[in-house]
Design an enzyme around this catalytic site. Sequence first.
Site, PDB file in Angstrom:
ATOM      1  N   ARG B  38       0.826  -1.228   0.000  1.00  0.00           N
ATOM      2  CA  ARG B  38       0.000   0.000   0.000  1.00  0.00           C
ATOM      3  C   ARG B  38       0.853   1.270   0.000  1.00  0.00           C
ATOM      4  O   ARG B  38       0.446   2.294   0.560  1.00  0.00           O
ATOM      5  CB  ARG B  38      -0.954   0.057   1.199  1.00  0.00           C
ATOM      6  CG  ARG B  38      -2.128  -0.879   1.069  1.00  0.00           C
ATOM      7  CD  ARG B  38      -3.195  -0.521   2.112  1.00  0.00           C
ATOM      8  NE  ARG B  38      -4.101  -1.634   2.321  1.00  0.00           N
ATOM      9  CZ  ARG B  38      -5.167  -1.884   1.573  1.00  0.00           C
ATOM     10  NH1 ARG B  38      -5.488  -1.080   0.587  1.00  0.00           N
ATOM     11  NH2 ARG B  38      -5.925  -2.928   1.813  1.00  0.00           N
ATOM     12  N   ARG B  42      -3.415   6.301   0.788  1.00  0.00           N
ATOM     13  CA  ARG B  42      -3.846   7.468   1.566  1.00  0.00           C
ATOM     14  C   ARG B  42      -2.736   8.180   2.327  1.00  0.00           C
ATOM     15  O   ARG B  42      -2.915   9.321   2.756  1.00  0.00           O
ATOM     16  CB  ARG B  42      -4.944   7.071   2.556  1.00  0.00           C
ATOM     17  CG  ARG B  42      -6.203   6.587   1.881  1.00  0.00           C
ATOM     18  CD  ARG B  42      -7.438   6.842   2.729  1.00  0.00           C
ATOM     19  NE  ARG B  42      -8.616   6.788   1.873  1.00  0.00           N
ATOM     20  CZ  ARG B  42      -9.092   7.843   1.236  1.00  0.00           C
ATOM     21  NH1 ARG B  42      -8.523   9.022   1.366  1.00  0.00           N
ATOM     22  NH2 ARG B  42     -10.159   7.730   0.459  1.00  0.00           N
ATOM     23  N   ARG B  51      -7.782  11.118  -5.342  1.00  0.00           N
ATOM     24  CA  ARG B  51      -9.025  10.541  -4.826  1.00  0.00           C
ATOM     25  C   ARG B  51     -10.133  11.574  -4.670  1.00  0.00           C
ATOM     26  O   ARG B  51     -11.305  11.210  -4.540  1.00  0.00           O
ATOM     27  CB  ARG B  51      -8.769   9.830  -3.495  1.00  0.00           C
ATOM     28  CG  ARG B  51      -8.148   8.446  -3.627  1.00  0.00           C
ATOM     29  CD  ARG B  51      -9.033   7.486  -4.441  1.00  0.00           C
ATOM     30  NE  ARG B  51     -10.355   7.353  -3.863  1.00  0.00           N
ATOM     31  CZ  ARG B  51     -10.646   6.575  -2.830  1.00  0.00           C
ATOM     32  NH1 ARG B  51      -9.710   5.833  -2.284  1.00  0.00           N
ATOM     33  NH2 ARG B  51     -11.865   6.523  -2.340  1.00  0.00           N
ATOM     34  N   ASP B  87      -7.037  -3.263  -6.491  1.00  0.00           N
ATOM     35  CA  ASP B  87      -7.542  -3.867  -5.273  1.00  0.00           C
ATOM     36  C   ASP B  87      -7.584  -5.380  -5.485  1.00  0.00           C
ATOM     37  O   ASP B  87      -7.654  -5.853  -6.616  1.00  0.00           O
ATOM     38  CB  ASP B  87      -8.943  -3.327  -4.961  1.00  0.00           C
ATOM     39  CG  ASP B  87      -9.399  -3.726  -3.567  1.00  0.00           C
ATOM     40  OD1 ASP B  87      -8.913  -3.129  -2.586  1.00  0.00           O
ATOM     41  OD2 ASP B  87     -10.197  -4.676  -3.447  1.00  0.00           O
ATOM     42  N   TYR B 162     -14.157 -13.138   0.147  1.00  0.00           N
ATOM     43  CA  TYR B 162     -14.952 -11.995  -0.314  1.00  0.00           C
ATOM     44  C   TYR B 162     -16.256 -12.480  -0.963  1.00  0.00           C
ATOM     45  O   TYR B 162     -17.334 -11.969  -0.683  1.00  0.00           O
ATOM     46  CB  TYR B 162     -14.165 -11.169  -1.334  1.00  0.00           C
ATOM     47  CG  TYR B 162     -13.127 -10.253  -0.728  1.00  0.00           C
ATOM     48  CD1 TYR B 162     -13.501  -9.156   0.053  1.00  0.00           C
ATOM     49  CD2 TYR B 162     -11.773 -10.458  -0.945  1.00  0.00           C
ATOM     50  CE1 TYR B 162     -12.548  -8.309   0.597  1.00  0.00           C
ATOM     51  CE2 TYR B 162     -10.813  -9.610  -0.396  1.00  0.00           C
ATOM     52  CZ  TYR B 162     -11.205  -8.534   0.372  1.00  0.00           C
ATOM     53  OH  TYR B 162     -10.271  -7.699   0.918  1.00  0.00           O
TER      54      TYR B 162
END
Lengths: 355, 355
Positions: B38, B42, B51, B87, B162
């Site tokens: 990652r 962010r 974003r 992702d 998932y």
Amino acid sequence: MTADAMAARPVPAPRSDARFLRAARGLSVDATPVWFMRQAGRALPEYRRVRERATLLEITRDAGLCAEVTLQPVRRLGVDVAILFADITTPLAGLGVAFDIREGVGPVIEHPVRTIDDVRALRPFEPEAAVPALLEAISIIRRESPVPLIGFAGAPFTLACYLVEGGPSRDFGRTKRLMHEDPAIWAALLDRLTEATIGYLRAQVAAGAEAVQVFDSWVGGLSPLDYERRLLPWMRRLFAGIADLGVPTTHFGVGTAGILGLQAYAGGDVIGLDWRIALADGRRIVGDRAVQGNLDPTLLLGPWEAVEEAARWVLDQNDRRPGHVFNLGHGVLPGTDPDDLARLVDLVHNHGASR
Amino acid sequence: MTADAMAARPVPAPRSDARFLRAARGLSVDATPVWFMRQAGRALPEYRRVRERATLLEITRDAGLCAEVTLQPVRRLGVDVAILFADITTPLAGLGVAFDIREGVGPVIEHPVRTIDDVRALRPFEPEAAVPALLEAISIIRRESPVPLIGFAGAPFTLACYLVEGGPSRDFGRTKRLMHEDPAIWAALLDRLTEATIGYLRAQVAAGAEAVQVFDSWVGGLSPLDYERRLLPWMRRLFAGIADLGVPTTHFGVGTAGILGLQAYAGGDVIGLDWRIALADGRRIVGDRAVQGNLDPTLLLGPWEAVEEAARWVLDQNDRRPGHVFNLGHGVLPGTDPDDLARLVDLVHNHGASR
């Protein structure tokens, strides 16, 4: 409760021939002892009936109810021990910490502990003032239970997570930050929590508990470095502080496959294993200690065949060596069928003893 | 995108002298390579600016934006690899699965996969139809990146979690139940997901990715028994299905200290370690493989001194042996200061090479 009142209620002499107590000391047994973390709880209809009229906190503050709920799984499931019904956070009220257990959320602390003043504001833990009902419940259970009673406490790190985070947390970021940013506050907090835990466990044994388990539920979030440098000294102090009691001690955490060696070094006659490591690998790491575990609790939500297969896999790895207490790798899940738990007890008992 | 269009965009020849590629093959390096899971995300203000005008899904469907976001940390942090921004759930749309990524929740699947008909309804994964923008982004990144590009995919178990849970889950109870209650449905589902993952990774390498990482993020919830009997055959098939590509493969999971040996047996030139096991213990378990890891990402939310201490502890355990890629034990957390990440890159590079 006064010391006189305690003395007035005679507690039976501790057993030493019970399977659990022998296995915890690494002695041979006629069958592998078995119990389940959270064996008293939502999986049992008789517990759910009690919960219709009392909250979790109310149960732990009512000696009769607490004893009743503790004994329910002993009667229904045929497990080899009773474990005192309480929550890890139960003793926090005795430290002067206001908290509530919220349905579906867990314990929520009104004023999280984050400064040195917060730590200093914690009251010394006085068991007979803080948890009188629990101590009284212990004497009731000892008179009524055919099997040994395990007392328990949360470990200092896990208690610190509750106190510092103030509520549920995924990665204990605030707790770890405090540990690294303010080593003095961290040390002061762990000093208090270690002393309180020692006092809490000593009081349980004085009241009649024949063994104790230390739940370090969240410790699996720590790296081995943090465990060694920021926690191990207190864990060693904790186990040293109860060593003279002469009761077997169990040291349990979740997600601990990478720190089992450090946990064994910290202390405990029995090291708890969650389900994410093979029992044989865990035994190899903890050396001469007994082990407890380690069936995946999720399996009990599925077909019996998978439970049986995994239970036999766990038992076979032990290879008839003494020093194994069968348990789940974590607590019984709410949707579990109690009949499956009873069947699992029979399976373990009949699987063959380590002689 | 057609094969012709792909051919029209020449991709530079793969490097083999890059630190990361050498370390992943267990060869000596001038300095330990370092990157962060990652690393695009962010923690970077330039990512947050992107974003403001595009969702995560939109970025992965726009080749230019995807390449831009992938390259941001390479420019700012000086890391040794770029990792394709996507992702784990990105390829699911190509299987005909409708899903959304909800802020603060994660991927939510409209119709969870729980029956054999649900499995049969999954479409064969055709990379050039399913993820054209990602493949195009790969060629852009290859032309612009000074460092090797790692492609990646979620592993079949994690994808199955998932699909079966349909949303966030604490213990993957439904997935495990399916595994045990309906082995035939489980096998059919894993067959499909393994094939899709192989196809997805092969397409990324064909488009220019110079290495791949398989993220089995949730596999740490499985017992070794379940891993061995209900997952290992597919994981072996997955790694066998990309072995001829000639690129280094990394096999990563979280909470895997008890199953690292099984993961290494399943495949991967590099085995990822989370922060909850000492690097030296992990290396011992995975034998001849290289390892990647394993600093606790939470440390980066605290003081630099704790980051430095832990980074040196990780690096020193490697004892100048080749075959170590420095990384965090899991992804960069949102509150991380990018300056600390850049400083950490320098620390790792200057710590000394394994020659």
